[in-house]
Scaffold this motif. Structure first.
Motif, mmCIF file in Angstrom:
data_model
loop_
_atom_site.group_PDB
_atom_site.id
_atom_site.type_symbol
_atom_site.label_atom_id
_atom_site.label_comp_id
_atom_site.label_asym_id
_atom_site.label_seq_id
_atom_site.Cartn_x
_atom_site.Cartn_y
_atom_site.Cartn_z
ATOM 1 N N LEU A 78 0.825 -1.204 0.000
ATOM 2 C CA LEU A 78 0.000 0.000 0.000
ATOM 3 C C LEU A 78 0.861 1.258 0.000
ATOM 4 O O LEU A 78 0.586 2.213 -0.732
ATOM 5 C CB LEU A 78 -0.935 0.001 1.204
ATOM 6 C CG LEU A 78 -1.765 1.276 1.386
ATOM 7 C CD1 LEU A 78 -2.665 1.516 0.178
ATOM 8 C CD2 LEU A 78 -2.568 1.205 2.668
ATOM 9 N N ASP A 79 1.912 1.275 0.806
ATOM 10 C CA ASP A 79 2.791 2.438 0.872
ATOM 11 C C ASP A 79 3.364 2.766 -0.510
ATOM 12 O O ASP A 79 3.351 3.918 -0.947
ATOM 13 C CB ASP A 79 3.911 2.177 1.881
ATOM 14 C CG ASP A 79 4.835 3.375 2.027
ATOM 15 O OD1 ASP A 79 4.338 4.466 2.374
ATOM 16 O OD2 ASP A 79 6.051 3.204 1.801
ATOM 17 N N THR A 80 3.827 1.753 -1.200
ATOM 18 C CA THR A 80 4.379 1.964 -2.538
ATOM 19 C C THR A 80 3.285 2.367 -3.519
ATOM 20 O O THR A 80 3.482 3.257 -4.350
ATOM 21 C CB THR A 80 5.111 0.709 -3.030
ATOM 22 O OG1 THR A 80 6.128 0.380 -2.085
ATOM 23 C CG2 THR A 80 5.744 0.933 -4.395
ATOM 24 N N GLU A 82 0.612 4.038 -2.940
ATOM 25 C CA GLU A 82 0.253 5.444 -2.728
ATOM 26 C C GLU A 82 1.302 6.390 -3.322
ATOM 27 O O GLU A 82 0.969 7.474 -3.783
ATOM 28 C CB GLU A 82 0.083 5.730 -1.235
ATOM 29 C CG GLU A 82 -1.193 5.135 -0.681
ATOM 30 C CD GLU A 82 -1.406 5.472 0.779
ATOM 31 O OE1 GLU A 82 -2.368 6.197 1.071
ATOM 32 O OE2 GLU A 82 -0.584 5.024 1.609
ATOM 33 N N ARG A 83 2.562 5.989 -3.326
ATOM 34 C CA ARG A 83 3.608 6.811 -3.931
ATOM 35 C C ARG A 83 3.569 6.757 -5.462
ATOM 36 O O ARG A 83 3.952 7.708 -6.123
ATOM 37 C CB ARG A 83 4.987 6.393 -3.412
ATOM 38 C CG ARG A 83 5.234 6.902 -1.999
ATOM 39 C CD ARG A 83 6.644 6.647 -1.519
ATOM 40 N NE ARG A 83 6.718 5.292 -0.951
ATOM 41 C CZ ARG A 83 7.525 4.339 -1.368
ATOM 42 N NH1 ARG A 83 8.367 4.545 -2.334
ATOM 43 N NH2 ARG A 83 7.501 3.150 -0.803
ATOM 44 N N CYS A 84 3.109 5.647 -6.019
ATOM 45 C CA CYS A 84 3.125 5.448 -7.473
ATOM 46 C C CYS A 84 1.842 5.867 -8.178
ATOM 47 O O CYS A 84 1.869 6.179 -9.368
ATOM 48 C CB CYS A 84 3.386 3.970 -7.787
ATOM 49 S SG CYS A 84 5.012 3.408 -7.296
ATOM 50 N N VAL A 85 0.720 5.842 -7.481
ATOM 51 C CA VAL A 85 -0.587 6.097 -8.095
ATOM 52 C C VAL A 85 -1.177 7.365 -7.471
ATOM 53 O O VAL A 85 -1.723 7.317 -6.370
ATOM 54 C CB VAL A 85 -1.536 4.890 -7.897
ATOM 55 C CG1 VAL A 85 -2.870 5.140 -8.574
ATOM 56 C CG2 VAL A 85 -0.891 3.605 -8.410
ATOM 57 N N PRO A 86 -1.062 8.497 -8.145
ATOM 58 C CA PRO A 86 -1.415 9.792 -7.550
ATOM 59 C C PRO A 86 -2.839 9.896 -6.983
ATOM 60 O O PRO A 86 -3.034 10.485 -5.929
ATOM 61 C CB PRO A 86 -1.224 10.783 -8.700
ATOM 62 C CG PRO A 86 -0.290 10.114 -9.647
ATOM 63 C CD PRO A 86 -0.531 8.643 -9.503
ATOM 64 N N TRP A 87 -3.824 9.338 -7.637
ATOM 65 C CA TRP A 87 -5.205 9.494 -7.184
ATOM 66 C C TRP A 87 -5.538 8.619 -5.979
ATOM 67 O O TRP A 87 -6.525 8.864 -5.289
ATOM 68 C CB TRP A 87 -6.182 9.201 -8.332
ATOM 69 C CG TRP A 87 -6.047 7.818 -8.921
ATOM 70 C CD1 TRP A 87 -5.339 7.479 -10.031
ATOM 71 C CD2 TRP A 87 -6.607 6.606 -8.417
ATOM 72 N NE1 TRP A 87 -5.425 6.135 -10.248
ATOM 73 C CE2 TRP A 87 -6.203 5.566 -9.277
ATOM 74 C CE3 TRP A 87 -7.410 6.283 -7.328
ATOM 75 C CZ2 TRP A 87 -6.575 4.241 -9.074
ATOM 76 C CZ3 TRP A 87 -7.781 4.961 -7.126
ATOM 77 C CH2 TRP A 87 -7.366 3.960 -7.994
ATOM 78 N N LEU A 88 -4.746 7.616 -5.692
ATOM 79 C CA LEU A 88 -5.056 6.648 -4.634
ATOM 80 C C LEU A 88 -5.128 7.300 -3.253
ATOM 81 O O LEU A 88 -6.014 6.979 -2.454
ATOM 82 C CB LEU A 88 -4.031 5.512 -4.641
ATOM 83 C CG LEU A 88 -4.288 4.357 -3.684
ATOM 84 C CD1 LEU A 88 -5.627 3.696 -3.950
ATOM 85 C CD2 LEU A 88 -3.158 3.350 -3.789
#
Length: 105
Positions: A78-80, A82-88
């Motif tokens: 999840l941490d990754t 959130e860093r990779c998918v801007p809208w998440l």
């Protein structure tokens, strides 16, 4: 041509392995993107981002190669994500229960 296509198809098929258990699928507010957080039979975790377009007949299509990476916990995945998918981050801020479900994965 043909060899590249076969290699790409082989790689893409690994991105949605039927043995993986998706325990949370988070859609954006427009309902045209989603992120699946999943666990694998070996105890590792991963995620993938998908898109849904009219041209694809409404089918979810992987858009990145995130699922090739393994994580030791759902929290790490999840941490990754959130860093990779801007809208998440915005969606999870509006729906905190989804974050709880990911933590229980």
């Amino acid at each position: 041509g043909l060899f590249l296509l076969k290699t790409r198809e082989s790689f893409m098929s690994k991105r949605s392995d039927k043995s993986w258990t998706v325990f949370v699928s988070v859609e954006n507010f427009e309902h045209d993107r989603c992120v699946d957080i999943f666990s694998r039979a070996d105890g590792s975790y991963g995620f993938e981002e998908f898109r849904r377009d009219i041209e694809d007949g409404g089918q979810w299509t992987p858009v990145q190669y995130y699922s090739g990476v393994t994580y030791v916990s759902s929290a790490d995945a999840l941490d990754t994500a959130e860093r990779c998918v801007p809208w998440l981050v915005r969606v999870l801020a509006q729906k905190p229960e989804l974050r709880m479900r990911i933590g229980l994965g």
